[in-house]
Design a protein around this motif. Structure first.
Motif, short mmCIF file in Angstrom:
data_model
loop_
_atom_site.label_atom_id
_atom_site.label_comp_id
_atom_site.label_asym_id
_atom_site.label_seq_id
_atom_site.Cartn_x
_atom_site.Cartn_y
_atom_site.Cartn_z
N UNK A 157 52.60 -28.09 28.60
CA UNK A 157 53.24 -29.29 28.04
C UNK A 157 53.11 -29.31 26.53
N UNK A 158 54.16 -29.71 25.85
CA UNK A 158 54.10 -29.82 24.38
C UNK A 158 54.49 -31.25 24.03
N UNK A 159 53.62 -31.91 23.26
CA UNK A 159 53.92 -33.28 22.85
C UNK A 159 54.20 -33.30 21.36
N UNK A 160 55.34 -33.85 21.00
CA UNK A 160 55.67 -33.97 19.56
C UNK A 160 55.71 -35.45 19.19
N UNK A 161 55.08 -35.75 18.09
CA UNK A 161 55.06 -37.15 17.63
C UNK A 161 56.00 -37.30 16.44
N UNK A 162 56.82 -38.33 16.46
CA UNK A 162 57.74 -38.57 15.34
C UNK A 162 57.22 -39.72 14.48
N UNK A 166 56.33 -43.09 15.51
CA UNK A 166 55.29 -43.19 16.54
C UNK A 166 55.80 -42.87 17.93
N UNK A 167 57.05 -42.38 17.96
CA UNK A 167 57.64 -42.05 19.25
C UNK A 167 57.15 -40.68 19.72
N UNK A 168 56.82 -40.55 21.00
CA UNK A 168 56.36 -39.27 21.54
C UNK A 168 57.46 -38.63 22.38
#
Ligand SMILES: [Zn+2]
Length: 326
Positions: A33-38, A41-43
């Motif tokens: 799994x890869x989580x990117x934060x913008x 604050x959106x994931x």
């Protein structure tokens, strides 16, 4: 389709309780799994996987735990095997999903602890192993040269967590560091069978056992054949040595000087060099048992050896004997 791919496809069809859905997805997200934060604050969560059946499974698992919509993207790898890569993308509700899975705000160590120590339900532990295998596991076809099942991990703590879990099921998982991360692996055929059973891959298990049984029988037959051959070789060596000794006695001692019992055996052996002991018994005029005949042959051997020793004959002669056996 490889044995590993078939195994994966089989377990992606399992239906299970929500607790197990969570455990399986946790393991998958840990591995791929890869989580990117913008900035806002959106994931965004991406789960990338090569196996199509597993991608479908991931889609279903997330859907079972969240009402948010998902995207599925397909990318074609430009190099190497040019496999497709499937990406399941979640743009909304990522935070609440991660909370549900107890993955948010945890460092790697506590994840490993959670896997090994806190997850008490046996059903969930199995589901976790299934998820880890689906995400980055592989298993050799039982027909191949060696039994091998492995799960690749990016982090040591994950690998330790998996080893710990495997230990709980007596799977004897071992860990090794590779260039890119860590590998947890099982080498024993029996333990691989146990693992396949635990993760619910029953078809794969049956196939594995079938092959293993046939292999086992083949090995046993080979062992028996080798054993027989070894015994046969021993018999041949003994027969060659006896014949050699008798010829020696004939030349250097004279068979007529032997006792009548030994002499008849020596003569019969010279006339019938190829017959078995049992046949030789039947050829002898007096009723001699096999052990009786053996005893007389041993006497002839002893006599010849003693004489050879006295004559300093032994080394030369054994050398010649060895040459003939090669
Ligand atoms: Zn469960």
């Amino acid at each position: 389709m490889s044995f590993a791919a078939r195994t994966k496809k089989e377990v992606t069809l399992i239906t299970q309780k929500t607790c197990c859905d969570q455990a399986e997805l946790t393991a998958i997200l840990q591995q791929c799994g890869i989580i990117r934060a913008f900035d806002e604050g959106k994931l965004v969560l991406d789960v990338a996987i090569e196996n199509a059946a597993t991608a479908r499974r991931i889609y279903v698992l997330i859907k079972n735990l969240s009402d948010e919509s998902l995207e599925v993207l397909v990318q074609r790898k430009m190099r190497l095997k040019k496999n497709n890569i499937y990406i399941v993308r979640m743009r909304a509700g990522v935070e609440s999903l991660l909370k549900k899975l107890n993955l948010l705000g945890q460092d790697r160590c506590s994840i490993a602890q959670e896997v090994g120590l806190k997850r008490r339900n046996s059903c969930c532990k199995k589901a976790f192993l299934r998820g880890a295998f689906l995400a980055s596991g592989s298993v050799n076809d039982p027909d191949s040269n060696s039994y091998h099942l492995e799960i690749a991990c990016h982090y040591e703590a994950h690998a330790q967590g998996l080893c710990y879990l495997m230990d709980e099921f007596s799977l004897k998982g071992k860990m090794i560091e590779r260039k890119k991360g860590f590998i947890v692996y099982i080498k024993e055929g029996e333990k691989i069978v146990d693992f396949l059973g635990l993760i619910g891959a029953h078809q794969a298990l049956l196939h594995f056992e079938d092959v293993r049984i046939v292999k086992g029988m083949r090995n046993q037959v080979n062992r028996l054949v080798n054993c027989e051959t070894a015994n046969l070789n021993k018999t041949i060596v003994a027969a060659v040595r006896q014949l050699d000794n008798i010829r020696f006695l004939e030349k250097e001692y004279g068979l007529e000087r032997l006792s009548p019992k030994l002499r008849i055996v020596a003569e019969m052996r010279l006339q019938n060099p190829d017959v078995t002991l049992a046949e030789l018994c039947r050829l002898l005029p007096d009723q001699v048992s096999k052990s009786g005949l053996n005893h007389r042959l041993r006497k002839l051997d002893e006599l010849a050896t003693t004489m050879k020793n006295q004559m300093g004959y032994l080394e030369e002669q054994t050398g010649a004997l060895a040459d003939r056996l090669v």
